[in-house]
Design a protein around this motif. Structure first.
Motif, short mmCIF file in Angstrom:
data_model
loop_
_atom_site.label_atom_id
_atom_site.label_comp_id
_atom_site.label_asym_id
_atom_site.label_seq_id
_atom_site.Cartn_x
_atom_site.Cartn_y
_atom_site.Cartn_z
N PRO A 69 10.73 5.39 4.52
CA PRO A 69 11.20 6.77 4.67
C PRO A 69 11.14 7.19 6.15
O PRO A 69 10.31 6.73 6.91
CB PRO A 69 10.22 7.58 3.82
N THR A 70 12.02 8.08 6.49
CA THR A 70 12.05 8.59 7.86
C THR A 70 10.94 9.61 8.05
O THR A 70 10.31 10.07 7.09
CB THR A 70 13.41 9.24 8.16
N ASP A 71 10.71 9.98 9.30
CA ASP A 71 9.67 10.97 9.60
C ASP A 71 9.97 12.31 8.93
O ASP A 71 9.09 12.97 8.40
CB ASP A 71 9.55 11.16 11.11
N VAL A 72 11.24 12.68 8.94
CA VAL A 72 11.63 13.95 8.35
C VAL A 72 11.37 13.94 6.85
O VAL A 72 10.87 14.92 6.28
CB VAL A 72 13.11 14.26 8.67
N GLU A 73 11.69 12.82 6.19
CA GLU A 73 11.46 12.71 4.75
C GLU A 73 9.97 12.78 4.44
O GLU A 73 9.55 13.43 3.47
CB GLU A 73 12.05 11.41 4.20
#
Length: 133
Positions: A112-116
């Motif tokens: 997962p990305t940092d934003v997720e």
């Protein structure tokens, strides 16, 4: 040093390569016999009966000056036949197998990305605060 050589020889690639060379040489002699025994006489059949074959005699009566085009054409056909068999029996199937293996390999779950991750943490914190309050 001897152990390294033993591992190299027994790795399998060397043995497979040796088998391929032996089989290739045997196949090459079969194709050579085919081109010199069948193809070359067919090429020579288009020449007049008085001619020794499909070629040019540079100096009359001197056999060493005969340029044999049929032999050159036969050698070219020999190469093309061997190259076609190597391509269609070895290269093409192995390429197709590699492509099939690449398609079958799943990339797996993506990270997962940092934003997720931050969104998930925010939602969990909001849920916890709603349960408490």
């Amino acid at each position: 040093m001897i152990k390294g050589f033993k591992d190299f020889v027994l790795r399998g690639n060397v043995v497979e390569l040796a088998v391929a060379v032996v089989v290739g040489a045997a196949f090459g002699s079969i194709v050579t016999a085919f081109t010199s025994g069948i193809i070359q006489p067919l090429i020579n059949a288009v020449t007049p009966p008085s001619s020794p074959g499909f070629g040019i005699q540079l100096v009359g009566g001197k056999g060493s000056t005969y340029i044999d085009f049929a032999a050159v054409i036969g050698a070219a056909l020999n190469f093309l036949i061997v190259a076609a068999v190597v391509y269609f029996v070895i290269v093409f199937p192995l390429t197709a197998l590699k492509e099939r293996r690449k398609r079958g390999v799943d990339a797996g779950p993506t990270e997962p990305t940092d934003v997720e991750l931050l969104t998930e943490i925010r939602d969990l914190l909001r849920e916890q605060s709603q349960r408490r309050g």
